[in-house]
Scaffold this active site. Structure first.
Site, PDB file in Angstrom:
ATOM      1  N   GLN A   1       5.586  -0.248   4.005  1.00  0.00           N
ATOM      2  CA  GLN A   1       7.020  -0.079   3.787  1.00  0.00           C
ATOM      3  C   GLN A   1       7.846  -1.194   4.412  1.00  0.00           C
ATOM      4  O   GLN A   1       8.987  -1.414   4.020  1.00  0.00           O
ATOM      5  CB  GLN A   1       7.474   1.272   4.364  1.00  0.00           C
ATOM      6  CG  GLN A   1       6.940   2.472   3.617  1.00  0.00           C
ATOM      7  CD  GLN A   1       7.486   2.595   2.203  1.00  0.00           C
ATOM      8  OE1 GLN A   1       8.468   1.968   1.827  1.00  0.00           O
ATOM      9  NE2 GLN A   1       6.833   3.421   1.405  1.00  0.00           N
TER      10      GLN A   1
ATOM     11  N   ASN B   1       7.555   5.969   5.760  1.00  0.00           N
ATOM     12  CA  ASN B   1       7.934   5.947   4.351  1.00  0.00           C
ATOM     13  C   ASN B   1       9.019   6.956   4.014  1.00  0.00           C
ATOM     14  O   ASN B   1       9.756   6.786   3.043  1.00  0.00           O
ATOM     15  CB  ASN B   1       6.711   6.194   3.465  1.00  0.00           C
ATOM     16  CG  ASN B   1       5.929   7.423   3.874  1.00  0.00           C
ATOM     17  OD1 ASN B   1       5.427   7.504   4.995  1.00  0.00           O
ATOM     18  ND2 ASN B   1       5.815   8.389   2.996  1.00  0.00           N
TER      19      ASN B   1
ATOM     20  N   GLY C   1       1.427  -4.500  -2.565  1.00  0.00           N
ATOM     21  CA  GLY C   1       2.171  -5.148  -3.628  1.00  0.00           C
ATOM     22  C   GLY C   1       3.264  -4.307  -4.246  1.00  0.00           C
ATOM     23  O   GLY C   1       4.398  -4.765  -4.414  1.00  0.00           O
ATOM     24  N   HIS C   2       2.974  -3.067  -4.615  1.00  0.00           N
ATOM     25  CA  HIS C   2       3.954  -2.295  -5.388  1.00  0.00           C
ATOM     26  C   HIS C   2       5.099  -1.770  -4.536  1.00  0.00           C
ATOM     27  O   HIS C   2       6.027  -1.148  -5.061  1.00  0.00           O
ATOM     28  CB  HIS C   2       3.264  -1.165  -6.159  1.00  0.00           C
ATOM     29  CG  HIS C   2       2.945   0.059  -5.355  1.00  0.00           C
ATOM     30  ND1 HIS C   2       3.752   1.167  -5.347  1.00  0.00           N
ATOM     31  CD2 HIS C   2       1.904   0.352  -4.544  1.00  0.00           C
ATOM     32  CE1 HIS C   2       3.217   2.098  -4.569  1.00  0.00           C
ATOM     33  NE2 HIS C   2       2.097   1.625  -4.067  1.00  0.00           N
TER      34      HIS C   2
ATOM     35  N   THR D   1     -15.391  -9.229  -8.447  1.00  0.00           N
ATOM     36  CA  THR D   1     -14.618 -10.359  -8.954  1.00  0.00           C
ATOM     37  C   THR D   1     -13.128 -10.110  -8.749  1.00  0.00           C
ATOM     38  O   THR D   1     -12.607  -9.065  -9.110  1.00  0.00           O
ATOM     39  CB  THR D   1     -14.908 -10.574 -10.447  1.00  0.00           C
ATOM     40  OG1 THR D   1     -16.309 -10.796 -10.621  1.00  0.00           O
ATOM     41  CG2 THR D   1     -14.138 -11.775 -10.979  1.00  0.00           C
TER      42      THR D   1
ATOM     43  N   GLY E   1      -3.092  -0.337  -0.949  1.00  0.00           N
ATOM     44  CA  GLY E   1      -2.860  -0.178   0.474  1.00  0.00           C
ATOM     45  C   GLY E   1      -3.855   0.782   1.104  1.00  0.00           C
ATOM     46  O   GLY E   1      -4.277   0.587   2.253  1.00  0.00           O
TER      47      GLY E   1
ATOM     48  N   CYS F   1       4.560  20.310  -3.016  1.00  0.00           N
ATOM     49  CA  CYS F   1       4.550  21.470  -3.887  1.00  0.00           C
ATOM     50  C   CYS F   1       3.119  21.915  -4.131  1.00  0.00           C
ATOM     51  O   CYS F   1       2.293  21.135  -4.617  1.00  0.00           O
ATOM     52  CB  CYS F   1       5.232  21.152  -5.212  1.00  0.00           C
ATOM     53  SG  CYS F   1       5.310  22.559  -6.348  1.00  0.00           S
TER      54      CYS F   1
END
Length: 390
Positions: free
Chosen positions: A189, A161, A210-211, A247, A80, A335
């Site tokens: 999202q 998100n 995708g994820h 490719t 993304g 953090c």
């Protein structure tokens, strides 16, 4: 029927779907032949390249169908962040304007914000960062006021998100088009969770990841409206319309296509209301179990059906989650050398540091069950009641 997922057989309760989703077994099955049997280069003219080429174009059609686009308007990228970079950097560098002007907003993903900052630093672009209200939403009037004769691009996400807040992208895109600029929407999202239609919304560029929708990591796509010109992200052999050379990873493109097809088939009112009902059950039961201590961050209605961002008074979110290893979720805090800082998103919404640091993001997904919600409520309520105050 959604198959069981082996990752959840004996692991912690997973409530971090906005961070990443598990690969759907049906997606893994679709991509497997292109890891072994159909290994050829889709640019090859012989038999070993023919099936990968056909699979690549089929995946392009599947992604396009999810967002109301044409197949030849889909370009595959490796993430993304790459898609956002191609859209934003590509539009600015292709613009025939001295000191091009970009408009975005303060709660965008870092892939958008850092690309804009790089354009300021490296290419002399001007960038306006719009504020958000206490729900995390952009005021369309602020966008109208920000336009200049040099504005070439507006980039506003579909859904945040952290809070799930849904931006008024159709209205923002309409205003942008009336001004003569391009509109980019990071839908990482939103894709697969809510209906999207790039034509009806007037969007010129859209990022799909995708994820975030049950495909593996390492694959994304950028919708580029016909007629839009971009400077390439990667130069080379001309793959992906010359915009992202190299490719193609056929197996991952097939996975994204399969995930998009599944999302389109399962994106029904029943599914939407089912996940929203689980989210609301989680919120309501936590509020009942911790009276007066649970505060919703972001809009109540105008948000993703799977996302709940809450603050629990008198605890720190990261400490609470650390005390409950049975739950995999997240906070918005950052953090640095052991020192937790408030979420920039929640801070931009006007939340005070204490409330921001007490925030939890609980995001649901395809394998979340009522039993998961009930157990989560029990664990979080017990831990919050036992936590030291202050």
């Amino acid at each position: 029927m959604i198959p069981a997922h082996p990752a959840f057989a004996d692991g912690p309760l997973y409530l971090d779907y906005n961070a990443t989703t598990p690969v759907d077994p049906r997606v893994a099955e679709a991509m497997e032949p292109y890891l072994a049997r159909w290994f050829g280069n889709p640019s090859s003219g012989h038999a070993y390249g023919a099936e990968p080429k056909q699979a690549l174009e089929r995946a392009r059609r599947q992604v396009a169908a999810l967002i109301g686009a044409r197949a030849d308007e889909i370009v595959f990228t490796g993430s993304g962040s790459e898609a956002d970079n191609l859209a934003i950097r590509g539009a600015v560098l292709a613009a025939e304007t001295d000191r091009p002007h970009v408009i975005t907003q303060v709660t965008e993903h870092p892939a958008v914000l850092e690309t804009c900052r790089a354009l300021e630093r490296l290419h002399g672009a001007d960038v306006t960062y719009l504020p958000v209200d206490h729900h995390g939403l952009v005021d369309p009037q602020d966008l109208t006021s920000a336009f200049t004769p040099r504005t070439v691009l507006v980039s506003v996400m579909a859904a945040n998100n952290e809070t799930g807040a849904l931006q008024p992208v159709s209205e923002l895109a309409r205003l942008t088009r009336a001004h003569g600029a391009l509109f980019h929407c990071d839908a990482a999202q939103a894709a697969g969770k809510i209906p999207l239609d790039v034509i009806a919304s007037g969007i010129d560029l859209m990022t799909v990841v995708g994820h975030k929708m049950y495909a593996p990591k390492g694959i994304a796509a950028l919708y580029i409206r016909t007629g839009v010109t971009l400077e390439p992200l990667v130069y080379g052999g001309g793959q992906e319309r010359g915009l992202h050379a190299g490719t193609e990873n056929v197996a991952l493109a097939v996975a994204l296509g399969a995930a998009a097809q599944l999302a389109a088939a399962e994106l029904t009112d029943a599914t939407h209301h089912g996940i929203a009902a689980l989210r609301d059950r989680l919120h309501d039961r936590l509020a009942d179990g911790l009276p007066g201590r649970v505060r919703l961050n972001g809009p109540y209605d105008n948000r993703l059906p799977n996302t709940l961002n809450i603050s629990i008074d008198d605890v720190r979110g990261h400490e609470l989650l650390a005390s409950v290893p049975e739950i995999a979720a997240s906070t918005g805090s950052a953090c640095h050398s052991g020192n937790h800082q408030p979420s920039p998103v929640l801070s931009a919404m006007g939340l005070d540091p204490a409330r921001s640091l007490s925030a939890l993001r609980l995001s649901l997904g395809r394998w979340t069950t009522t039993a998961d919600i009930n157990r989560t409520v029990e664990l979080l309520t017990t831990a919050a009641e036992a936590a030291p105050t202050g």
